[in-house]
Design a protein around this motif. Structure first.
Motif, mmCIF file in Angstrom:
data_model
loop_
_atom_site.group_PDB
_atom_site.id
_atom_site.type_symbol
_atom_site.label_atom_id
_atom_site.label_comp_id
_atom_site.label_asym_id
_atom_site.label_seq_id
_atom_site.Cartn_x
_atom_site.Cartn_y
_atom_site.Cartn_z
ATOM 1 N N GLN A 61 0.847 -1.185 0.000
ATOM 2 C CA GLN A 61 0.000 0.000 0.000
ATOM 3 C C GLN A 61 0.884 1.237 0.000
ATOM 4 O OE1 GLN A 61 -2.572 -0.095 3.415
ATOM 5 N NE2 GLN A 61 -3.659 -1.926 2.765
ATOM 6 N N PHE A 62 0.319 2.352 -0.512
ATOM 7 C CA PHE A 62 0.991 3.639 -0.374
ATOM 8 C C PHE A 62 0.626 4.238 0.981
ATOM 9 C CE2 PHE A 62 0.924 3.404 -5.076
ATOM 10 C CZ PHE A 62 2.268 3.634 -5.329
ATOM 11 N N VAL A 63 1.635 4.632 1.730
ATOM 12 C CA VAL A 63 1.419 5.195 3.065
ATOM 13 C C VAL A 63 2.155 6.537 3.156
ATOM 14 C CG1 VAL A 63 1.684 4.812 5.543
ATOM 15 C CG2 VAL A 63 1.276 2.864 4.023
ATOM 16 N N PRO A 64 1.391 7.637 3.384
ATOM 17 C CA PRO A 64 -0.061 7.706 3.555
ATOM 18 C C PRO A 64 -0.797 7.522 2.231
ATOM 19 C CG PRO A 64 0.836 9.917 3.505
ATOM 20 C CD PRO A 64 2.018 8.993 3.465
ATOM 21 N N HIS A 65 -2.072 7.225 2.321
ATOM 22 C CA HIS A 65 -2.881 7.080 1.111
ATOM 23 C C HIS A 65 -3.007 8.415 0.387
ATOM 24 C CE1 HIS A 65 -5.771 5.470 -1.638
ATOM 25 N NE2 HIS A 65 -6.769 6.202 -1.178
ATOM 26 N N VAL A 66 -3.092 9.497 1.157
ATOM 27 C CA VAL A 66 -3.178 10.860 0.614
ATOM 28 C C VAL A 66 -2.086 11.701 1.265
ATOM 29 C CG1 VAL A 66 -4.592 12.924 0.347
ATOM 30 C CG2 VAL A 66 -5.666 10.661 0.244
ATOM 31 N N LEU A 67 -1.249 12.304 0.437
ATOM 32 C CA LEU A 67 -0.170 13.166 0.915
ATOM 33 C C LEU A 67 -0.399 14.570 0.349
ATOM 34 C CD1 LEU A 67 2.648 13.522 2.282
ATOM 35 C CD2 LEU A 67 3.653 12.874 0.074
ATOM 36 N N VAL A 68 -0.434 15.583 1.216
ATOM 37 C CA VAL A 68 -0.642 16.970 0.788
ATOM 38 C C VAL A 68 0.654 17.735 1.007
ATOM 39 C CG1 VAL A 68 -2.065 19.029 1.006
ATOM 40 C CG2 VAL A 68 -3.064 16.783 1.477
ATOM 41 N N ILE A 69 1.136 18.399 -0.050
ATOM 42 C CA ILE A 69 2.435 19.063 0.011
ATOM 43 C C ILE A 69 2.362 20.422 -0.673
ATOM 44 C CG2 ILE A 69 3.776 16.930 0.100
ATOM 45 C CD1 ILE A 69 4.250 17.237 -2.915
ATOM 46 N N PRO A 70 3.250 21.354 -0.320
ATOM 47 C CA PRO A 70 3.345 22.622 -1.043
ATOM 48 C C PRO A 70 4.181 22.445 -2.306
ATOM 49 C CG PRO A 70 4.867 22.641 0.792
ATOM 50 C CD PRO A 70 4.122 21.352 0.882
ATOM 51 N N PRO A 71 4.007 23.335 -3.297
ATOM 52 C CA PRO A 71 4.832 23.262 -4.506
ATOM 53 C C PRO A 71 6.317 23.363 -4.165
ATOM 54 C CG PRO A 71 3.019 24.819 -4.800
ATOM 55 C CD PRO A 71 3.035 24.449 -3.355
ATOM 56 N N GLY A 72 7.118 22.642 -4.943
ATOM 57 C CA GLY A 72 8.550 22.644 -4.723
ATOM 58 C C GLY A 72 9.029 21.550 -3.796
ATOM 59 N N THR A 73 8.115 20.733 -3.275
ATOM 60 C CA THR A 73 8.486 19.665 -2.358
ATOM 61 C C THR A 73 9.096 18.486 -3.115
ATOM 62 O OG1 THR A 73 6.722 20.261 -0.816
ATOM 63 C CG2 THR A 73 7.632 18.052 -0.607
ATOM 64 N N GLU A 74 10.146 17.925 -2.554
ATOM 65 C CA GLU A 74 10.727 16.701 -3.085
ATOM 66 C C GLU A 74 10.221 15.519 -2.256
ATOM 67 O OE1 GLU A 74 14.962 17.105 -3.254
ATOM 68 O OE2 GLU A 74 14.859 18.173 -5.173
ATOM 69 N N VAL A 75 9.692 14.516 -2.951
ATOM 70 C CA VAL A 75 9.101 13.353 -2.288
ATOM 71 C C VAL A 75 9.937 12.115 -2.605
ATOM 72 C CG1 VAL A 75 7.046 11.905 -2.062
ATOM 73 C CG2 VAL A 75 6.793 14.371 -2.465
ATOM 74 N N SER A 76 10.316 11.394 -1.562
ATOM 75 C CA SER A 76 11.002 10.123 -1.754
ATOM 76 C C SER A 76 9.982 8.984 -1.650
ATOM 77 C CB SER A 76 12.118 9.938 -0.721
ATOM 78 O OG SER A 76 11.589 9.957 0.591
ATOM 79 N N PHE A 77 10.314 7.844 -2.240
ATOM 80 C CA PHE A 77 9.389 6.715 -2.318
ATOM 81 C C PHE A 77 10.050 5.441 -1.784
ATOM 82 C CE2 PHE A 77 7.779 9.819 -5.220
ATOM 83 C CZ PHE A 77 6.399 9.667 -5.214
ATOM 84 N N PRO A 78 10.359 5.383 -0.492
ATOM 85 C CA PRO A 78 11.008 4.191 0.054
ATOM 86 C C PRO A 78 10.100 2.963 0.006
ATOM 87 C CG PRO A 78 10.394 5.713 1.808
ATOM 88 C CD PRO A 78 10.153 6.430 0.525
ATOM 89 N N ASN A 79 10.671 1.837 -0.362
ATOM 90 C CA ASN A 79 9.952 0.568 -0.440
ATOM 91 C C ASN A 79 10.324 -0.269 0.778
ATOM 92 O OD1 ASN A 79 8.857 -1.910 -1.015
ATOM 93 N ND2 ASN A 79 9.952 -2.207 -2.939
ATOM 94 N N ARG A 80 9.372 -0.477 1.665
ATOM 95 C CA ARG A 80 9.613 -1.260 2.879
ATOM 96 C C ARG A 80 9.088 -2.688 2.766
ATOM 97 N NH1 ARG A 80 7.899 3.256 7.470
ATOM 98 N NH2 ARG A 80 9.641 4.702 7.079
ATOM 99 N N ASP A 81 8.590 -3.050 1.593
ATOM 100 C CA ASP A 81 8.093 -4.409 1.394
ATOM 101 C C ASP A 81 9.238 -5.353 1.019
ATOM 102 O OD1 ASP A 81 5.388 -4.040 1.967
ATOM 103 O OD2 ASP A 81 4.975 -3.254 -0.031
ATOM 104 N N ASN A 82 8.958 -6.643 1.088
ATOM 105 C CA ASN A 82 9.950 -7.628 0.669
ATOM 106 C C ASN A 82 9.751 -8.026 -0.791
ATOM 107 O OD1 ASN A 82 7.620 -9.109 0.860
ATOM 108 N ND2 ASN A 82 8.382 -10.564 2.390
ATOM 109 N N THR A 83 9.042 -7.207 -1.519
ATOM 110 C CA THR A 83 8.871 -7.383 -2.953
ATOM 111 C C THR A 83 9.177 -6.053 -3.637
ATOM 112 O OG1 THR A 83 7.334 -8.113 -4.689
ATOM 113 C CG2 THR A 83 6.415 -6.763 -2.933
ATOM 114 N N GLN A 84 9.487 -6.095 -4.914
ATOM 115 C CA GLN A 84 9.800 -4.869 -5.627
ATOM 116 C C GLN A 84 8.522 -4.157 -6.075
ATOM 117 O OE1 GLN A 84 12.473 -6.501 -8.697
ATOM 118 N NE2 GLN A 84 14.156 -5.426 -7.700
ATOM 119 N N HIS A 85 8.636 -2.835 -6.246
ATOM 120 C CA HIS A 85 7.531 -2.023 -6.749
ATOM 121 C C HIS A 85 7.998 -1.231 -7.970
ATOM 122 C CE1 HIS A 85 4.785 -3.023 -3.562
ATOM 123 N NE2 HIS A 85 5.623 -2.607 -2.630
ATOM 124 N N HIS A 86 7.028 -0.796 -8.739
ATOM 125 C CA HIS A 86 7.291 0.007 -9.945
ATOM 126 C C HIS A 86 6.290 1.160 -9.919
ATOM 127 C CE1 HIS A 86 8.245 -0.018 -14.528
ATOM 128 N NE2 HIS A 86 7.837 1.182 -14.141
#
Length: 213
Positions: A61-86
């Motif tokens: 799942q994506f956590v949080p399901h909804v992320l609210v950010i201001p313009p210019g924000t850099e978002v990282s996408f760490p994968n904590r599962d034991n399977t790969q994501h795309h």
């Protein structure tokens, strides 16, 4: 010096307006049930904040399901599962793709344009997440459907706010919603959302096909 300081205080003081806190209650327009993860936006610019954020993949799942950010924000996408994501997005606000990976991608993704970005995973069809980019004052509702926002107490509350929820028919757009405030009561924001999906603990289609091979 004392006289100059006094004049400065008198000049600056009226510019500091006191704020009143209002509680908003987001509800389902059909059943009146509270809505979690509804975003309420006030017609007032938010304070500019430089921020970094994370959209984690955990338990497929994506956590949080909804992320609210201001313009210019850099978002990282760490994968904590034991399977790969795309991870990918086809949203016009931000189109991008992070090809099959585990752990933490090499670089975060920067979001400069306001609007709604829908996220998916090419490996797990059921995974869905949202990033809402806004420069307006905003808040996201809790499990009780409520959120509190500040508004200058020398200004009347606006007749409408903008709102968004992941179960709107068109999740790419914010809605203008008329509101009616009553002293001492939460301000209700009623949204025409789709029914909540049924909980399904079964494997997604791709994983099921692997099991059947």
């Amino acid at each position: 010096m004392f006289r100059m300081a006094l004049v400065l205080c008198i000049t600056v003081a009226p510019m500091i307006a006191a704020a009143e806190q209002w509680t908003f209650l987001a509800t389902d327009a059909d059943g009146g049930k509270p809505l979690t993860d509804a975003v309420i936006l006030m017609p007032r610019p938010a304070e500019p904040v430089a921020a970094d954020a994370r959209m984690v993949q955990e338990n497929r799942q994506f956590v949080p399901h909804v992320l609210v950010i201001p313009p210019g924000t850099e978002v990282s996408f760490p994968n904590r599962d034991n399977t790969q994501h795309h991870v990918y997005s086809f949203s016009p606000v931000k189109t991008f793709e992070i090809e099959l990976y585990a752990g933490i991608p090499e670089a975060p993704i920067r979001f400069d344009t306001t609007g709604v970005v829908e996220l998916g995973c090419n490996i797990h069809d059921h995974m869905q997440g949202f990033i809402l980019v806004t420069d307006q004052q905003h808040g996201i509702t809790n499990s009780s459907g409520e959120v509190s926002l500040d508004w200058p107490d020398d200004q009347p509350l606006p007749d409408q706010v903008r709102a968004w929820h992941p179960r709107l028919a068109d999740t790419s757009r914010l809605m203008d919603v008329a509101i009616d405030s009553h002293p001492g009561e939460p301000v209700t924001v009623s949204l025409p959302v789709r029914p909540a999906p049924e909980t399904d603990s079964s494997l997604d289609r791709l994983q099921q096909r692997f099991r059947e091979l």
